[in-house]
Design an enzyme around this catalytic site. Structure first.
Site, PDB file in Angstrom:
ATOM      1  CB  THR A 102      -1.005  -0.109   1.277  1.00 52.03           C
ATOM      2  OG1 THR A 102      -0.059   0.151   2.467  1.00 52.03           O
ATOM      3  CG2 THR A 102      -1.723  -1.232   1.378  1.00 52.03           C
ATOM      4  CG  ASP A 103      -0.172   4.418  -2.383  1.00 51.63           C
ATOM      5  OD1 ASP A 103      -1.270   4.610  -1.704  1.00 51.63           O
ATOM      6  OD2 ASP A 103      -0.127   4.160  -3.470  1.00 51.63           O
ATOM      7  CB  ALA A 104       0.554   8.090   1.775  1.00 56.50           C
TER       8      ALA A 104
END
Lengths: 156, 156, 156, 156
Positions: free
Chosen positions: A14-16
């Site tokens: 995942t990312d921000a």
């Protein structure tokens, strides 16, 4: 009959923005490709290190020359997914793989689909060469069904 | 009784030296930690998005404040491994996890071992708070055996 | 005039075949995209966290809905590269970016080229909406030259 | 005098909690280590592929055998940072590197600190050997200042 690979989305994927980073979707597809090779008895260690380890004329590498991916819905950490892997021979030296990622509990919904093109070469001279027998056997094991001639026609 | 997680080394884990990139060993450990949480019925989506999603006083995050890892032997693409996950409570607000990575067919050989320290905070004010009940239950499920008092003593 | 981003291939980008892992080429392109946004005065922190942080009707996210990449030559750790970033408006709600990766000392040689498609949405309802003014300004700053009408025509 | 490396936190570094994924902090440190080697005229391509490419008795690899990292404050996408790289010789075959990550505009604040231990070996037999001359030169260029004897003492 395509190869099916089950996998849970990891925090690292995942990312921000809170969802899987777009680049990692192709990494998930490659992970499923590796699992399909192993399911056909192919040694991943030999297969993926061949390019660098041996410098002889007999060496074989099958690098990816093209990849594309469509994103239909976001994927979240912990989501359980099934990845469909479907290779298709396109010449004596090349094949495509089609991937489809779905929720495990809603296999008819498509979260993302992708395609990669692989070409067999001698890594030393980078000249094209025939696909090895074990890859032909893997293609026959997991390739598109004869009941779907449209998919095969465009590639033959 | 520690949690056991089985995993195959992926091509993406490796680097140009032909083995698993050192940083990715900690990623493998975190993947095993996530699997242990899921095995205890904890929702990964809720658990890992809590820090960013909610900004209320009730929000909880358990970030890692320290990590360390020893590398004893190289790991290659396709290697089948078992990762041992063993959490240990160190206070009402914090716990450690010890990890051990071994070849599936030689579980007595240690390829790598690692440790992470986790502290429970309110992500808004970043003040320490008590670990939630579901994490205490997870700790009891997988923590170090009473038959190994030495390990527990140093942390209590 | 396209945006130019200079970068050295890192050990972490590579895999056990000794070259950059195919998936990471898209990550390199996204890194160049981020640098182009920053060069136009856009705050990366606000831009990329908007999707998850705010849940209001006014929130804006611009996820990638399609990506494709061609690999022409292998890339090695330490290679110095220049990445060309060229965005193109395709509607009031969407744009494409074309990327070209070349060796710094041979800018006429193309190692890889890629394209991503971005659509502006409200992350809560996932409905399309107009691109924000700062993105329109960024598009004008780095878009395809008027001297290349063919490229623009197909997208307008 | 330590080596200083400037870097902006990328979207790819982050996770769904909205901050840099803990594992990636060590990757940032390694990126700074690579930059320090390049700044001393060492070829990264040769240095990092030596382990796999050559199988002769003369081959040299310097794998990391231990890493540890402390996280003091969260890091966000777009943050501009300076990473301090300070290597220290600990024997004829081994060295440590200390890293400190700070905001570019507040260099006295420490966001994270890390340490890695590197041992020189023959990759074929995995026996320890002397560090090569170019690494000794690199150590002299960036090692801890004589004005900080405490740091050096514990490692000599």
């Amino acid at each position: 009959m395509p190869f099916l690979y089950h996998r849970t989305v990891r925090f690292q994927d995942t990312d921000a923005a809170g969802v899987v980073y777009f680049v990692n979707v192709l990494g998930i597809c490659h992970e499923a490709y590796e699992a399909s090779l192993a399911a056909s008895g192919i040694s991943l260690k030999t297969f993926f290190s061949n390019a660098s380890a041996s410098q002889s004329e007999e060496a074989t590498a099958i690098p990816i020359v093209h990849a594309e991916v469509d994103f239909f819905r976001p994927m979240f950490c912990g989501d359980r997914q099934v990845i469909q892997v479907q290779p298709q021979l396109i010449s004596e030296q090349a094949f495509n793989i089609c991937y489809q990622i779905s929720p495990t509990d809603q296999p008819e919904q498509v979260l993302s689909q992708a395609q990669t093109r692989h070409v067999c070469i001698n890594p030393l001279r980078r000249a094209k060469k025939r696909l090895p027998a074990e890859i032909i056997a893997w293609l026959h094991q997991w390739h598109a069904d004869a009941a779907e001639p449209g998919l095969l026609k465009s590639d033959s």
